[in-house]
Design a protein around this motif. Sequence first.
Motif: not given
Lengths: 129, 780
Positions: B302, A20-21, A15-16, A24, B298-299
């Motif tokens: 994105l 999490g971002d 999930s973004s 990240a 995930q990246f």
Amino acid sequence: MAGPKASSTAARPASSSSAGDSSAIQSLWRTYNDTTPSRLKLVDCFLVFLMLSGIAQFLYCILVTNFPFNAFLAGFGSCVGQFVLTASLRAQVNPENRAEFKEVSPERAFADFALGSIVLHFFVFNFLG
Amino acid sequence: MLAYSLPSDISPSTYVNAASLVRIVALGLISAAAISSRLFAVINFESIIHEFDPWFNYRATKVLASEGFYEFWNWFDPTAWYPLGRVVGGTIYPGLMATSGVIYNLLHALNLPVDIRNICVLLAPGFSALTAWATYMFTKEMKDESAGLLAAAFIGIVPGYISRSVAGSYDNEAIAIFLLMFTFFAWIKALKTGSALFGTVAALFYFYMVAAWGGYAFITNMIPLHAFVLLLMGRYTSRLYVAYCSWYAIGTLSSMQVPFVGFQPVRTSEHMAALGIFGLLQIVAFAQLIRSHVSSKQFQDLLFVSVISAAGLGMAAMVLLTYKGWIAPWTGRFYSLWDTGYAKKYIPIIASVSEHQPTAWPSFFMDLHMLTFLFPFGVLALFRQLRDEHVFVIIYAVMGTYFAGVMVRLMLTLTPCVCVASAVGLSQLIDTFVDPREPDVEQEKEGGDAAPSKQAAKKEKNAAPITGVGAIDDIVSTLSGASSPEKDKSGKTKAGIFGLDTRMVVLFNTAAMLLFFVLHCTWVTSNAYSSPSVVLASTNPDGSQHIIDDFREAYYWLRMNTKEDAVVMSWWDYGYQIAGMADRVTLVDNNTWNNSTRLTAGCAAHIATVGKAMSSPEEIAYPILRKHDVNYVLVIFGGLIGYSGDDINKFLWMVRIAQGVWPDEIQEPNYFTPQGEYRVDDQASKAMRESLMYKMSYYRFAELFGGGQVMDRVRQQQLPKQSPTLDYLDEAFTSENWIVRIYQVKKEDSLGRDLKSANGFAQGKKRKRSKPPVKRRALA
């Protein structure tokens, strides 16, 4: 290349969310710091400087004036051109890309970079007017 | 198993040396063929500049050669566009003149004092040899040297390219095709190796191309298109980034140094594709960099989303900028390539040029001969391998074919691509059929084939030495011979050709086709493309040549018998020739179609003024002529000897162009008969009979026939026995075959009457004087 780090990040849920971002980005920064050779970091510093310089000129052009338009184009063009030439150099000397650039050794890449920059700046100075 | 035996005692170095020697000799011969096949016009006639545009280039080059580069760069020409003048430095592509100037100075430095005219005349053949070499290099990157030699041989003699580069055709295209091919070669090389050096070389040659020809926009859009297609195919590599960015950054900045181009690369829509792809590549490269550091699903998601949204945003920004008017939309010249009806509707000047018409099928065959059908085969052959550089040729083929179909003139940009693709296809065919290996099925054939094979191989060598194919066969056969033993040992080849006879049939056919290609090219070149438009040639019944030299006769008369600053009005086709040969001031010239839409509305209005003067009655035209200080009016008339490119046939374009500016004074339908026919005989409409052009063309024409039938040989119509009269103009000169007629504009009447009534008065008075004696005689 990013194999060992991938396992730690892939464990997170996909999930973004904003949390999490941010983590990240943190892990990206960490990976970058750990895995990038120091000479590439030097190149990256130069890239950041060129980008800031280009942004400053662009803001000046938008906010104040674009009156000697050729001077703006020359200055901005030199930033952009130098940026992409440096980025090219970075791609060529990056050890990860050895397989792609079979015919370009790091020394040759630097010579290409120097020649390209000289040609670019010749035109920049000619265009400044 | 081999179809024919090969010598086995040749060392590899001998083979390499022999192959390179053959290549050098073949390239030398191809250059010689390319140069010599362009010399028909020089040998048949003389060494002069041919068409209309080259006369300006020649005049500018003379300025460059005699006064130096700085004078040329800042040259303001007061003799063109008479009241306005022309800033030449900012309205031309100076690459052609600069090239000739460099060659001129170089030869003079070597103590070879060659006249600048001869350099200008022979520049195009010289550069065609370089084009052949550049095509060789380009095709070598596509396939191998043998295909490169074939492509070089094709482009050396193919009529589609010769038509724009015969000796004496001193036009921008003369050097532009070489620059085009070399830029593409450097681009492909940069893409393959990922070297910034070749990117820089591509940018430098792009700069040279921008300085030389307005067709540089083709490169500006081809390379980004190629990069974009590679991106879409998922073939992004760092090499693409290096090649494209180094080309774009240096190339764009350098292209802005040409004054005529100026800020266009950041302001007009033609250049926005390149900028957009440049931005897109930055985003993609950055995304790749990040992905290499953090590889998580995930990246990737994105980044994927962000790349697409960034690309979308960039596109939307460009559309918005164009819409808002910050970026200029397509210029009419380019726009007419997409909307083919556009020019005819809105810009008659563009549509009036005969080169801007759609291409007919026969002209494809005439310009390309067998390459027309080898071309799709070559493209197909490229598809089957589909390396990165093959994508380029495929895109080029599609775009080039479309543009060549829309406009005759753009056949020129298609031709190199056709040569390359055909050469790849043909060399693949030859490779297959020269390859001596046979599929391994039976052993019994081996003995039978060995004996006649040597003779056959020799025959092959002799079969097609003309286009250099024989040499290529040699190379290929030696190559396959050198490599075949190991391959044969390693395993069976599944596909292949049996026997020598099948090989011979195909190869003989190929050689015959190549031979016919050479014959066709030579024939077309000598018959269709090697006639100077300045001198008209016709053959007498006994086969000897009769030369009609009226143009130079008239221009020379103007040069010698008029004042230095006399203003000559003619239709714009002849502007450059008058300025070049007669050295007089002109009102309009050929520099129209790149000015009319972009630079000044003044120029377009100026042409329309001339059109109006030509298509109006004398009383209306006279004030226009006086206002523009016109001393002489020059018309081209072919009615006597049947020269069809005369001003009466161009007259409707004058009317249309004038109508665009003065729709209520000039109307095209007025010049037709009630039945809608365009006639010049006694059924001609009133507006037609009263127009200045009609009167000037047919003035005193009936006298030639001595009371017999007055026949116009172009229109094939009988004219009225009474020639039109002129009140405001005097006939000053008419050339031997009546092709060029020059009229002097009369001064205003000294008593202030208008010239028509003054003329009438003078004639009436004469009539009165001559009448009384008759009466008296009658009385007596």
